[in-house]
Design an enzyme around this catalytic site. Structure first.
Site: not given
Ligand code: FCB
Length: 478
Positions: A84, A128, A173, A304
């Site tokens: 990706r 992005h 995001e 995360y």
């Molecule tokens: C996400 C982002 C990616 C990277 C990770 C750690 O929020 O999409 O670009 O910064 O976190």
């Protein structure tokens, strides 16, 4: 509760499962002035003193623009079957409008051809976070026209690559674009205007819907259109009604503001009520919700760490768990009455608590929220302070343990009925981690920033073996 590190039975995935890695254009490409590319908001922001750690920027990044062939060969050697990546808008449309620059599109055509040649399935993210600076100068995401510009850009890229790329992600995001970009200001363009951030969120939603339609109009029907949300797993500190209300508010501001219109065609009423002192939402025009609520072929989830919240008068306040950088301004409009707490448990180098149960909960939530919609984990991973041994090898057992825990959580969700079709580790290689510069290493592949040499860490080899066999290898002792 952490997932068991060494389950009694092997954790095995379905044969068609995609084992990928993810990156984004500004974080890896470099070559910011080549081929007619113009500055994006991240070029401007990172070159503004005080905005990134050490004033670092993506001018060279990891030079993927010139090294993409080797990077693809490296992925193939590791055994990955999916990748990706994102397209730099201002490489394709330098002013954010008008005709495309063929040199820019050609770079991505060559990258995709290289991937296909090696049997790696490409997934393209259109946005992005790197808005062409000219569009920010014209008002950025709080301006409605930006959504129309995005749909035009999507159509250009869809026409150019739709014959060879099946998997499409409109936005990455949008929460970060809207609220880190326009409310807390820790991300480009660095504005701190909560009302504008809500407007930005609506126009990002509109951009998603309009671009999904634009892509469909120019691409083969077999292609899949999705978006990637960093939906928060929001947990209340206690079952006290005030804490439950706090969790509900953050859930609206993190999740409902996007999945409400995108999946269900409506913003939550509770979101309108919570934000009424900041905005009357009059920029939501007739027909917008229909335009946003496009049928999707899949949903991308980035995960995360979970969020733990309470009502603000709770005196157990701790540092925010979900930040991409520190700011005096909150990324949560109209939520001064909410306190964020550190979730207990071990943390990664970002300070993010490791909790694979959050990933399981997230997958199950969207399995209920969007029944029948295939899911992909489009980002998951961890930063650690990796260093090469004297023999040049990079051992990162903590990352292996993190990946094992989270992949086992994915597998458990599949057993519980979720339709998860793939996993993209964040990130393929160490790269420019936004406000943190190069200080946080998320890569499965180590990058020596003085030579830009790439060295697969032990986690890359572990993950490659999982990809090749479809079964998670054992986890070494940390
Ligand atoms: C996400 C982002 C990616 C990277 C990770 C750690 O929020 O999409 O670009 O910064 O976190």
């Amino acid at each position: 509760m952490p997932e068991p590190a060494t389950p009694a039975t092997p954790v095995t995935f379905p044969p068609a499962f995609l084992w990928g890695a993810a990156t984004s254009a500004y974080q890896i490409e470099g070559a910011v002035r080549e081929g007619g590319r113009t500055p994006s908001i991240w070029d401007t922001f990172s070159h503004t003193p005080g905005k990134t750690a050490g004033g670092e920027h993506g001018d060279i990044a990891v030079d993927h623009y010139h090294r993409y062939r080797d990077d693809v060969a490296m992925m193939a050697d590791l055994g990955l079957n999916a990748y990706r990546f994102s397209i730099s808008w201002s490489r394709v449309q330098p002013t954010g409008r008008g005709p495309a620059v063929q040199v820019g599109l050609d770079f991505y055509r060559r990258l995709v051809d290289e991937l296909l040649d090696k049997g790696i399935k490409p997934a393209v993210t259109l946005y992005h976070w790197d808005l062409p600076q000219e569009l920010e100068d014209a008002g950025g995401w709080p301006e409605r026209d930006t959504a129309y510009r995005f749909a035009e850009y999507a159509q250009i890229v869809g026409e150019a690559l739709g014959d060879r790329v099946e998997q499409w992600i409109t936005l990455n995001e949008p929460w970060c674009s809207a609220f880190l970009g326009y409310a807390s200001g820790v991300h480009a363009p660095g504005r701190t205007d909560p009302a504008a951030s809500l407007k930005a969120a609506h126009h990002l939603n509109l951009a998603h819907g309009l671009s999904a339609s634009a892509l469909r109009s120019v691409m083969p029907a077999r292609n899949s259109i999705a978006l990637s949300l960093n939906s928060s797993v929001v947990r209340p500190l206690t079952q006290d009604p005030a804490d439950l209300a706090a969790a509900r508010k953050i859930d609206d501001l993190a999740n409902g503001v996007f999945h409400g219109p995108i999946l269900h065609g409506a913003y939550p009423d509770s979101l309108f009520a919570a934000t009424e002192l900041l905005t009357d939402w009059s920029y939501v025009q007739d027909g917008d919700l229909r335009a946003i609520n496009q049928p999707l072929d899949a949903l991308g989830l980035n995960y995360y760490t979970p969020a733990l919240v309470s009502a603000a008068d709770n005196d157990l306040a701790g540092p925010r768990a979900d930040g991409h950088g520190a700011s005096d301004f909150s990324p949560w409009p109209a939520a001064d009455d909410v306190t964020f707490h550190q979730t207990p448990g071990e943390r990664t180098e970002m300070g993010w608590t490791i909790d694979p149960t959050g990933l399981h909960d997230l997958i199950m939530r969207y399995t209920r929220e969007a029944p029948g919609l295939p899911l992909y984990i489009t980002e998951n991973g961890a930063a650690y302070d990796d260093k090469p041994d004297p023999d040049g090898k990079v051992h990162d057992p903590e990352r292996i343990s993190y990946l094992h825990g989270h992949l086992a959580a994915v597998r458990r969700a599949v057993s519980d009925g979720a339709d998860v079709r793939g996993y993209y580790l964040w990130s393929l290689m160490d790269n420019f981690e936004w406000a943190y510069g190069y200080e946080k290493r998320f890569g499965a592949v180590y990058v020596d920033y003085s030579t830009l040499a790439r060295t697969p860490k032990s986690s890359a080899l572990w993950y490659g073996q999982a990809a090749r066999t479809g079964t998670l290898p054992p986890v070494p002792e940390v």
